[in-house]
Design a protein around this motif. Structure first.
Motif, PDB file in Angstrom:
ATOM      1  N   ASN A 203      -9.801   6.357  -4.712  1.00 37.62           N
ATOM      2  CA  ASN A 203     -10.215   7.733  -4.438  1.00 37.62           C
ATOM      3  C   ASN A 203     -10.410   7.943  -2.934  1.00 37.62           C
ATOM      4  N   SER A 204      -9.418   7.496  -2.167  1.00 40.65           N
ATOM      5  CA  SER A 204      -9.381   7.708  -0.723  1.00 40.65           C
ATOM      6  C   SER A 204      -7.933   7.641  -0.272  1.00 40.65           C
ATOM      7  N   GLN A 205      -7.590   8.439   0.716  1.00 47.93           N
ATOM      8  CA  GLN A 205      -6.228   8.397   1.247  1.00 47.93           C
ATOM      9  C   GLN A 205      -5.973   7.123   2.034  1.00 47.93           C
ATOM     10  N   LEU A 206      -7.048   6.459   2.500  1.00 43.73           N
ATOM     11  CA  LEU A 206      -6.928   5.224   3.264  1.00 43.73           C
ATOM     12  C   LEU A 206      -8.183   4.394   3.005  1.00 43.73           C
ATOM     13  N   PRO A 207      -8.225   3.655   1.878  1.00 46.68           N
ATOM     14  CA  PRO A 207      -9.459   2.988   1.452  1.00 46.68           C
ATOM     15  C   PRO A 207      -9.947   1.899   2.389  1.00 46.68           C
TER      16      PRO A 207
ATOM     17  N   GLY B  57       0.808  -1.214   0.000  1.00 47.21           N
ATOM     18  CA  GLY B  57       0.000   0.000   0.000  1.00 47.21           C
ATOM     19  C   GLY B  57       0.841   1.264   0.000  1.00 47.21           C
ATOM     20  N   ALA B  58       0.417   2.236  -0.799  1.00 50.13           N
ATOM     21  CA  ALA B  58       1.014   3.579  -0.788  1.00 50.13           C
ATOM     22  C   ALA B  58      -0.104   4.542  -0.398  1.00 50.13           C
ATOM     23  N   ASN B  59      -0.478   4.488   0.885  1.00 52.32           N
ATOM     24  CA  ASN B  59      -1.562   5.314   1.397  1.00 52.32           C
ATOM     25  C   ASN B  59      -1.007   6.330   2.389  1.00 52.32           C
ATOM     26  N   VAL B  60      -1.894   7.020   3.092  1.00 50.81           N
ATOM     27  CA  VAL B  60      -1.456   8.090   3.988  1.00 50.81           C
ATOM     28  C   VAL B  60      -0.555   7.580   5.101  1.00 50.81           C
ATOM     29  N   GLN B  61      -0.667   6.315   5.457  1.00 52.90           N
ATOM     30  CA  GLN B  61       0.186   5.770   6.502  1.00 52.90           C
ATOM     31  C   GLN B  61       1.622   5.591   6.027  1.00 52.90           C
TER      32      GLN B  61
ATOM     33  N   SER C 277      -4.864   7.442  -3.171  1.00 56.62           N
ATOM     34  CA  SER C 277      -3.789   6.553  -2.750  1.00 56.62           C
ATOM     35  C   SER C 277      -3.605   5.493  -3.819  1.00 56.62           C
ATOM     36  N   MET C 278      -2.557   4.682  -3.670  1.00 57.38           N
ATOM     37  CA  MET C 278      -2.261   3.641  -4.642  1.00 57.38           C
ATOM     38  C   MET C 278      -1.792   2.387  -3.924  1.00 57.38           C
ATOM     39  N   SER C 279      -1.750   1.301  -4.656  1.00 55.86           N
ATOM     40  CA  SER C 279      -1.142   0.061  -4.173  1.00 55.86           C
ATOM     41  C   SER C 279      -0.485  -0.643  -5.352  1.00 55.86           C
ATOM     42  N   ARG C 280       0.459  -1.496  -5.038  1.00 52.42           N
ATOM     43  CA  ARG C 280       1.004  -2.430  -6.028  1.00 52.42           C
ATOM     44  C   ARG C 280       0.648  -3.828  -5.545  1.00 52.42           C
TER      45      ARG C 280
END
Length: 214
Positions: free
Chosen positions: A167-171, A74-78, A89-92
């Motif tokens: 479309n969320s900083q922490l889905p 995860g590449a989110n706000v955390q 946010s994004m994830s791989r």
């Protein structure tokens, strides 16, 4: 013309109500992840730097040597504090041959995946129990609507990977199996046996296999 403009603003207002995260009220609000203050998001830290908006966490494949053969990074706000209040946010996701990202939901976001390499089978299920599924390959995309159960499976004999955007900083993620069979405290067995129409032994076997590793 006046009627058109009125309708336009009504539509814009409606669209604005369905975004996952609220609009930001300042240019930036870099998350203070160490703060003891809890809000709907994170409080802003005093001194931001360019490093708060940067990460190379998705640059390299993750090791997929686990029981599912798939890993979500995860590449989110955390991980990227600068994402706080920005609503993205994004994830791989890396898949070994046969790897599965098991059925799960994101309660706070719609997801769209872009295939980096390989080929995966994807699908989501509506609340009417209709499955929408497709095989996607390098350069193709697929969308999973907010809150619906979905999955990805690499049925090929070579590794695969996707980049996912939200479309969320922490889905948030709720894995269906882990949510039901590895909750703390545990979901009562009599709930699970009746819901899945299986015996107590089957429920205990699943719980033992999904129990967190100590």
């Amino acid at each position: 013309m006046a009627a058109f403009m009125a309708a336009f603003f009504v539509v814009c207002a409606m669209v604005g109500t369905v975004v996952s995260d609220p609009d930001l009220l300042q240019d930036i609000c870099v998350a203070d992840l160490a703060s003891a203050v809890k809000v709907n998001g994170f409080v802003c830290k005093a001194n931001a730097t360019a490093a708060d908006f940067f990460s190379d966490i998705l640059a390299k494949p993750a090791a997929t040597n686990n029981s599912l053969g798939a890993v979500v990074t995860g590449a989110n706000v955390q991980r990227i504090p600068g994402l706080n209040t920005l609503g993205v946010s994004m994830s791989r996701i890396d898949y070994a041959p046969g790897g599965l990202n098991p059925p799960h939901t994101h309660p706070r976001a719609t997801e769209i995946v872009f295939v980096l390499y390989g080929e995966i089978d994807v699908g989501f299920i509506t609340t009417a129990n209709v499955l929408y599924s497709k095989t996607i390959k390098q350069g193709e995309i697929f969308t999973f609507p907010k809150g619906l159960v979905h999955f990805q499976k690499n049925n090929g004999n070579v590794p695969a990977a996707v980049i996912a955007a939200f479309n969320s900083q922490l889905p948030g993620t709720q894995s269906i199996a882990a949510t039901l069979f590895a909750a703390t405290p545990p979901v009562p067995n009599n709930v699970l046996t009746k819901a899945f129409m299986v015996g107590n032994k089957e429920v205990e076997k699943i719980k033992s296999r999904l129990a967190p590793k100590k």
